[in-house]
Design a protein around this motif. Structure first.
Motif, PDB file in Angstrom:
ATOM      1  N   LEU A 267       6.039  -0.251   8.571  1.00 28.48           N
ATOM      2  CA  LEU A 267       6.873  -1.381   8.194  1.00 28.48           C
ATOM      3  C   LEU A 267       8.184  -1.301   8.953  1.00 28.48           C
ATOM      4  O   LEU A 267       8.669  -0.218   9.259  1.00 28.48           O
TER       5      LEU A 267
ATOM      6  N   GLU B  32      -1.682  -1.646   0.000  1.00 28.54           N
ATOM      7  CA  GLU B  32      -0.404  -2.302   0.297  1.00 28.54           C
ATOM      8  C   GLU B  32       0.669  -1.238   0.422  1.00 28.54           C
ATOM      9  O   GLU B  32       0.769  -0.326  -0.405  1.00 28.54           O
TER      10      GLU B  32
ATOM     11  N   SER C 266       4.799  -0.842   0.823  1.00 26.76           N
ATOM     12  CA  SER C 266       6.031  -1.601   0.618  1.00 26.76           C
ATOM     13  C   SER C 266       7.207  -0.640   0.627  1.00 26.76           C
ATOM     14  O   SER C 266       7.058   0.563   0.391  1.00 26.76           O
TER      15      SER C 266
ATOM     16  N   GLN D  72       3.547  -5.041   3.075  1.00 31.49           N
ATOM     17  CA  GLN D  72       2.535  -5.386   4.079  1.00 31.49           C
ATOM     18  C   GLN D  72       1.187  -4.820   3.645  1.00 31.49           C
ATOM     19  O   GLN D  72       1.106  -3.716   3.134  1.00 31.49           O
TER      20      GLN D  72
END
Length: 786
Positions: free
Chosen positions: A259, A301, A303, A318
């Motif tokens: 990320l 996921e 994050s 994401q």
């Protein structure tokens, strides 16, 4: 007048031209230097100022000399900007006091505030004005810093099996020895059954690891590594050079979820994977990216919560899809091998057949795409080529596609594969189909064993708070046109205080159809004890019910057992135990009035530094703790007790991890009082299946006890401090003047102090008493002047 000499005239003219060219060159250099100097000197009325500097909330440690131009613009030294991770602008700098200064207005300035009272300049740049910061998991990669291979060992498994058909004796052994930069291993089997004695050599291999290359050489018997999608491994004797990721255990070979974001101020980044916090890191101002290795395969996921020093928060998330079939971008997995195919393994010792060669290569092209290729050739004219790709789709799943071609005396053949898999927290399913043409051949695989068609399907569903349901299907068609289908369904609960329950049903269709059902209930009783009930029923077998009680072996030394009472199955009792010398098993079973018994012993004999040890089976690396003269000292590996030193001060550790820094420690309470140790933990890095000598920095110092009294016969008061021989070590006086001192020499001077009083003692010591801590008696402490 005489005519001028032409030769002299031309020579003089040439000299004049050279002089003119030289003067013009100097003039050009001077003008250029003047032009450059004039373009970098500070404008008129530029003021140098010594300031305190804060850049996006981060203070610069030292005072900074800045320039302020008449237009109130600030200029900072290039060294200060570089240290703050700010790329230098392409605009012309100002040269002052042998330093280059750059205008902050050319960097992406947002605000600049100057406090004249504190002489502090607070600057706020845009986040994208900084260089990017990359945060990723910290891994410790081993290069060639591991200890060289050393030592020898022999693993053994001794088995006696008494049944109604007679007595069977078996011995399985494995020999290992360090040899130069590598390790030789050789495994054997000795079988005595039905009046026949037989010796079999199983594998003999010389292996050299290259951690810096993440690869290994193997010479001798080994297993091929074809493409992971369609290839089938075969046993052969020869030479292999292949990737070995185990030589760098800290290396993350699967793609990491990444990320990115921007921080205008110093911030804290909390990283979460599937809502579980993984790390918390500090980031400076500027763009940043955070990577983490997925903790589970399948859909997920990642994050992160970004919180700056002003308290503002931002959430970035994401989706990702993790799969062990993917390689990190730029990482490769290869194997080059050649030799003679092994035949009748486990039945014959030295049966080798056709020569073959193989090469395979797999590479991570992108975080979501991995490709591979393979080429093989076998004596007799068989050649094959294969290739495939695996691609992951975030939030969806992983797709696999592969194609293989072969050419042989049977003609040209093809093999194809298509697959798709999705795993998530609740749903999971997988589909795969593999089709092989009639003329396709594989290296080292008998034609009758080639599967013409294989279809599989799987579906799983997790019920919150209850358990999971699984359904699967398999259809297979062999070269002889025999086909088989298997359907299965199962349900299992989560682990509760009342135990775990599993039910499964299977239906198979081949030449005949069969069905079965299986019920299992497991109840945990204590930490290592559980009870279970199993009931099974099949279309072609009797119903069976089995009751069991099990106690598993503890991690270290200890005893376990297994008791079984059954209906239409055998009654069994077994006890097994292990200590530092090995593992033993005794087992008795009875069925339909016939009794069988089995006994086995498993262990190893190891040699390291001319020391021999009986120990547990060695499946990995091993070590020798060396503490001469210190016996019965407990040794630990990963904070788990592993051994004790013997009378010579040696302790053998049979279970170390190769190519990582093992945590080996000793118990300080086991050390004698006169022993001094500089470190209780040592971090050895052994090679694969070889030994390492571990020396602890311990030394014994001459020590003794004595009683100190003053000149009037009273004991020196408790708490008085003693300095011996002007050394840094300080000892304290106990009750009734009893004192312990260590580090004694032949002649010693003790200086004792308490309050404002001081005294001294001259203490002789004889080294002949160093085997024990002697009591030297009573000594008068002569008072010194304050």
């Amino acid at each position: 007048m005489p005519a001028p000499d032409r030769h002299d005239y031309r020579r003089g003219l040439g000299s004049d031209y050279l002089l003119i060219f030289y003067l013009l060159t100097l003039l050009w250099i001077s003008c250029r230097a003047h032009s450059e100097e004039s373009s970098t000197v500070p404008p008129l009325h530029t003021v140098p100022v010594l300031i305190r500097l804060n850049i996006n909330g981060l203070p610069v440690k030292n005072t900074v000399m800045a320039l302020q131009t008449p237009d109130k613009n600030w200029w900072l030294p290039s060294e200060v900007l570089s240290a703050a991770r700010i790329p230098l602008p392409k605009t012309q700098p100002i040269h002052f006091n042998r330093l280059d200064f750059h205008s902050i207005s050319a960097i992406g300035l947002k605000t600049a505030e100057f406090d004249t009272a504190s002489q502090t300049l607070d600057i706020q740049f845009a986040a994208d004005a900084f260089q990017s910061t990359r945060l990723q998991p910290e891994v410790s990669l081993t290069k060639d810093s591991y200890d060289a291979p050393s030592g020898q060992f022999v693993n053994y498994d001794l088995l006696l099996d008494q049944s109604p058909s007679g007595l069977r004796q078996s011995v399985f052994s494995e020999l290992g020895s360090a040899a130069g930069p590598g390790v030789v291993t050789s495994s054997h089997a000795y079988l005595q059954l039905e009046g026949m004695d037989k010796h079999l050599r199983l594998d003999t291999t010389y292996k050299v690891d290259r951690p810096s290359d993440r690869a290994s050489w193997r010479l001798g018997d080994t297993i091929s590594r074809p493409g992971s999608m369609l290839g089938r491994p075969v046993r052969f004797g020869g030479l292999q050079y292949s990737t070995n990721f185990l030589t760098q255990p800290g290396l993350i070979i699967t793609p990491m979820a990444t990320l990115g974001g921007q921080a205008a101020l110093p911030s804290t980044v909390d990283l979460y994977v599937n809502n579980v916090m993984q790390s918390s890191r500090q980031v400076p101002p500027g763009p940043f990216s955070v990577s983490t290795a997925p903790l589970v395969t399948g859909d997920g996921e990642v994050s992160m919560r970004v919180r700056d020093i002003a308290g503002r928060e931002e959430i970035i998330s994401q989706r990702f899809y993790a799969s062990t079939a993917l390689l990190s971008p730029g990482l490769s997995d290869f194997s080059f091998e050649g030799g003679f195919l092994r035949q009748n393994f486990g039945r014959e010792s030295d049966d080798y057949g056709d020569f073959f060669g193989s090469t395979s290569y797999r590479v991570g092209l992108r975080p979501t795409l991995t490709a591979e290729g393979n080429a093989q050739v076998q004596q007799g004219g068989l050649t094959s080529f294969s290739g495939g790709v695996t691609s992951a789709f975030a939030g969806i799943g992983t797709a696999t596609m592969a194609l293989a071609y072969s050419h042989s005396s049977a003609g040209d053949g093809l093999q194809s594969l298509l697959g798709f898999e999705r795993r998530s927290g609740r749903h999971s399913f997988a589909l795969r189909t593999q089709v092989t043409s009639e003329n396709f051949r594989q290296v080292g695989v008998d034609t009758a064993q080639i599967i013409r068609r294989l279809d599989t399907a799987f579906w799983g569903y997790r019920l919150d708070g209850l358990g999971s349901i699984n359904l699967s299907y398999l259809s297979q068609q062999a070269s002889n046109n025999r086909s088989a289908e298997i359907y299965s369904a199962s349900f299992s609960t989560l682990r509760y205080s009342w135990g775990t329950f599993v039910v499964s049903a299977t239906q198979s269709r081949a030449e005949t159809s069969q069905s079965s059902i299986y019920l299992l209930w497991v109840l945990p009783l204590e930490r290592e004890v559980n009870a279970s009930v199993v009931h099974s029923r099949g279309s072609n077998q009797q119903e069976q019910t089995v009751f069991q009680a099990n106690k598993s072996l503890p991690p270290g030394e200890g005893v376990g057992y297994r008791l079984q009472a059954a209906v239409n199955a055998s009654q069994q009792a077994a006890v097994f135990g292990q200590n530092r010398y090995g593992l033993g098993l005794l087992e008795v079973a009875e069925l339909n009035g016939q009794t069988s018994a089995r006994a086995s012993v498993t262990g190893a004999i190891a040699r390291l530094e001319d020391q021999w040890f009986l120990t547990q089976r060695i499946n990995s690396s091993y070590g020798l703790v060396r503490m001469p003269g210190l016996n019965n000292v407990r040794g630990y590996v990963d904070n788990r007790r592993a051994s004790r030193t013997n009378s010579d001060g040696y302790a053998f550790l049979p279970r170390l991890h190769p190519y990582v820094r093992n945590h080996v420690s000793v118990d300080q309470l086991d050390l004698p009082i006169d022993a001094t140790i500089d470190a209780l933990t040592v971090r050895p890095v052994p090679a694969w299946r070889s030994g390492v000598v571990i020396d602890f920095p311990v030394r014994q110092q001459a020590a003794a006890t004595l009683n100190l009294v003053q000149g009037d016969g009273k004991a020196v008061p408790a708490g008085a401090l003693i300095r011996m021989n002007q050394a840094d070590n300080i000892f304290a006086v106990g009750r009734e003047g009893l004192t312990f001192v260590s580090g004694l020499e032949k002649e010693n001077q003790l200086t004792v102090s308490w309050g404002s009083r001081r005294c001294k003692v001259l203490l002789p010591f004889s080294a002949s008493t160093e085997t024990v801590i002697p009591h030297l008696g009573e000594f008068i402490c002569s008072e010194l002047e304050p």
